[in-house]
Every structure is written in structure tokens, then in C-alpha cells.
Write an enzyme that holds these catalytic residues in place. Structure first.
Site, short mmCIF file in Angstrom:
data_model
loop_
_atom_site.label_atom_id
_atom_site.label_comp_id
_atom_site.label_asym_id
_atom_site.label_seq_id
_atom_site.Cartn_x
_atom_site.Cartn_y
_atom_site.Cartn_z
N TRP A 129 0.86 -1.19 0.00
CA TRP A 129 0.00 0.00 0.00
C TRP A 129 0.90 1.24 0.00
CZ3 TRP A 129 -2.02 2.74 4.80
CH2 TRP A 129 -2.97 3.70 4.45
N ASP A 210 -1.16 -6.08 8.98
CA ASP A 210 -2.10 -5.03 8.60
C ASP A 210 -3.33 -5.73 8.03
OD1 ASP A 210 -3.52 -2.85 7.73
OD2 ASP A 210 -1.98 -2.08 6.38
N LYS A 246 -13.57 -0.74 5.48
CA LYS A 246 -14.06 -1.48 4.32
C LYS A 246 -15.18 -2.45 4.70
CE LYS A 246 -10.26 0.29 2.50
NZ LYS A 246 -9.36 1.22 3.22
#
Length: 397
Positions: A129, A210, A246
């Protein structure tokens, strides 16, 4: 009278010019005159500037429904109504609590920089990311990369990953995407995770997970937590940055958690005290509304089951869009193997298209995504998947 008006008008004009001149002079000598213009952080501006009615935005990192609209989960609506009807006060929450996934990463980075006894270097996958490097670097950690993605196979470079884990200095920090790797959509299998665990343990590395997309990989939150839970079972020391942006659609509410595993109740108390010390000057207290909504869902059995079903529906829609894109490309007679579109998982997919192809998609077909070939599959809909496939076919063949 008219003469007086003309004089007043000239005076007003002179004052305006003087004011503008003064403003320009002030700007020229501003404290911030040497601050450079930063690059755009996303492709939204180019997308907005395009007037074509059927333009497609595949750069947004948020779930969209089949009409391309932001989606609020029904379970979230119900939980939010319950929270509002409870007429709770707006007092501060406790200091402990993070501001979504990025906040959790930032707290973790600061904690590791201050207290990790080994080398203050964190290894992240290549690619990772885009914000990972900035978050860790700004906290004072050194950032290195380990091999992850093989652009030749458009898959996992598992051999390179294992070699790099073994080659890193003992006791290094390794960041792993728990599931639905962003940006590639390529995840290790469960058997590969077990081998990764063995390699990490043999080198005495510290594992940092993560987990921003739990449930978005397979549609099953338990299955998507396999890697993290397996590492804990195997006795690894781990920490976790977790987001509910999300899987609950709580993007703007900034709901997340930073967790770190302690060896005892006494150690937990010490760790907690230092995390509070870090948080206090950073943002003092986390927001409460989104956290209350998430808590209501997680602690109400009926709502929890409803939410699990909704997560699966979102994951299934993404899986369906992958399948439709692949089949449309094949129907057009594309000579390329697009099997990676359906073998990858999660919200994002690495198409294998190069930067030049991505520029052509934007300029000639009004299809916007990042230059590395990553697309957000959530931006594909039943209405635009055919046009998207045609655009890719015209660019790639």
C-alpha cells in the site's frame, strides 16, 4: 453629484489596486513562500475533469454497489439508529482507541520506533500500500522491501519472499498483509503462510499484520484471519493494525484498532500505559460515534450475523465482477491469459498493464486507475464491465 461619484469611484479603484498590491507583496514575503506544490494524492481530479458521461473510475479505494454508488450496510443503518436512540452523551472516550487503519499503523510505528529493542527497520512487501512507507518513515523507522509480487507470472514470488525473510538480520520487523493484499490482490495460500511462519520464527523476526480488508478476500471473516491466528498459535510475537472502514463501510467514521500481544497481564499493563502516552500528544482521544456503531454490530448476535452476510455479499459482488471482466475479454478474442483476474482476490487487481497502457485507457477511453496497472474491482459494475473490457482489449489486444 456625478463628479463626486466619479471621484469616489476612482478612490475605490485605487484602494482596491492598493489592496491587491499589498496582498501580492504579503504573499511574496510569506513565511510559506518556499513551500512547494505537492503531487496529487489520487486520480480523482483527472476523473472529475473528464466530461465523458460513461467515464469509469477504477482508482477509488472504497467499495461501490452495482450502480457505482457508495454503499451503507443495512446492519450499520440499524446499529446507528440504536446508538442515536440511546441518547448517549458526547463525553471523551478513553485514550485507548485508534483512528482507523492508518491511525493504527501510525501508533504502531511510533511504538516500535520508541520501544522495539532490535534494529528500527521494517520490511514491507514489494509492492505494498502506497501509504505504508510514508507512515513508517514519518515515525522514524527505516523502510526496506522484501520480494512479493512476480510481474512475470502476475502472482506471488514465494521463493523470493522466503529467501528475503531468511536473509534479513535476525530480529527484524516484517509487515504482512493479513488478507486481500493491496495493491496486487495476490495472497499466499494457507500452506504458504505456514512456511512463512516457520521462516519468520527461525530468524526471530517480529510480525506486524495489517488487516484492512478482513472478509473482502473470501467473504468469510474467519478464513481471512487465518494467517494472523496461525502466527499467534505458533507462538509468534505480533501486533495488528485493523480497520473497519471497508468491511463495515465506515470510511469517514475512522474506526479501527491497534493491538499488540503481551506475554502476561503485567506486561499488558505496561504496554497499554505506553500506548496511551503516545496517543495523548498525537490526537488525545478517538472519535466515538463510529466506534459505537461497530461495537453495536459486534456485540449484538442478530446484527453480527446480518453483518457477516452483508460482508459476503460485497465479496461475492467483487468476485462476480472479476469473472465478468475475464469472460468479456475472452469473448472479444483477447490473445492474453487473463486468469490472474479471477485467481487474485479482494478489492484490487493487478491487471499486468504497464504505465503506457494505463495512460491510453485514461486518455482514449476515459478509464482511470493507477499507473502501476492496479484497478479497484469494486468500481466495475454490470453496466460498465463490457465497455471496460473493450477498452482494455483496444489497448492491450
Amino acid at each position: 453629484m456625478h463628479s463626486a461619484l466619479r471621484i469616489a469611484s476612482r478612490q475605490a479603484t485605487t484602494l482596491r489596486r492598493a489592496s491587491v498590491f499589498g496582498l501580492q507583496a504579503a504573499r511574496a514575503g510569506s513565511t510559506w513562500a518556499n513551500v512547494p506544490q505537492g503531487p496529487p494524492v489520487c486520480i480523482t481530479e483527472a476523473f472529475k475533469a473528464d466530461s465523458f458521461e460513461k467515464k469509469i473510475n477504477l482508482g477509488v479505494g472504497a467499495y461501490r454497489d452495482d450502480k457505482g454508488k457508495p454503499y451503507v450496510l443495512p446492519s450499520v443503518r440499524t446499529a446507528e439508529e440504536k446508538v442515536v436512540n440511546a441518547k448517549l452523551n458526547k463525553e471523551y472516550a478513553g485514550i485507548t482507541g485508534s483512528i482507523s487503519g492508518t491511525g493504527a499503523l501510525r501508533i504502531a510505528a511510533a511504538f516500535l520506533q520508541r520501544f522495539y529493542p532490535g534494529d528500527k527497520t521494517i520490511y514491507i512487501p514489494n509492492p505494498s500500500w502506497a501509504n505504508h512507507k510514508a507512515v513508517f518513515s514519518d515515525a522514524g523507522l527505516k523502510v526496506q522491501q522484501y520480494r512479493y509480487y512476480d510481474k512475470n507470472t502476475i502472482g506471488l514470488d514465494f521463493e523470493g519472499l522466503i529467501v528475503d525473510i531468511k536473509a534479513a538480520p535476525k530480529g527484524s520487523i516484517f509487515l504482512f498483509h493479513a488478507c486481500a493484499h493491496n495493491p496486487t490482490g495476490v495472497d499466499p495460500s494457507q500452506e504458504q503462510w505456514k512456511e512463512i511462519s516457520e521462516a519468520v520464527k527461525a530468524q526471530g523476526h517480529f510480525s506486524f499484520f495489517d488487516m484492512a480488508y478482513q472478509g473482502f478476500a473470501s467473504g468469510d471473516t474467519d478464513k481471512d484471519a487465518f494467517a494472523l491466528r496461525y502466527f499467534v498459535e505458533q507462538g509468534h510475537e505480533v501486533c495488528l493494525a485493523q480497520s473497519f472502514a471497508k468491511n463495515m463501510g465506515l470510511y469517514g467514521e475512522r474506526v479501527g484498532a491497534f493491538s499488540i500481544l503481551g506475554s502476561s497481564a503485567e506486561e499488558k499493563k505496561r504496554l497499554d500505559s505506553q500506548i496511551k502516552i503516545l496517543v495523548r500528544p498525537m490526537y488525545s482521544n478517538p472519535p466515538i460515534h463510529g466506534a459505537r456503531v461497530a461495537s453495536e454490530i459486534l456485540n449484538t448476535p442478530a446484527l453480527y450475523q446480518q453483518w457477516l452476510g452483508e460482508v459476503k455479499e460485497m465479496a461475492d459482488r467483487i468476485i462476480t465482477m472479476r469473472s465478468l471482466l475475464k469472460s468479456n475479454l475472452e469473448k472479444l478474442g483477447s490473445r492474453h491469459d487473463w486468469s490472474h483476474i479471477t485467481s487474485q482476490i479482494g478489492m484490487f487487481a493487478y491487471t499486468g498493464l504497464d504505465a503506457e497502457s494505463m495512460k491510453k485507457l485514461a486518455k482514449e477511453h476515459s478509464v482511470y486507475a493507477t499507473m502501476d496497472g492496479r484497478i479497484s474491482v469494486a468500481g466495475i459494475t454490470s453496466d460498465n464491465v463490457g465497455r471496460l473490457a473493450e477498452a482494455i482489449y483496444k489497448v492491450k489486444g
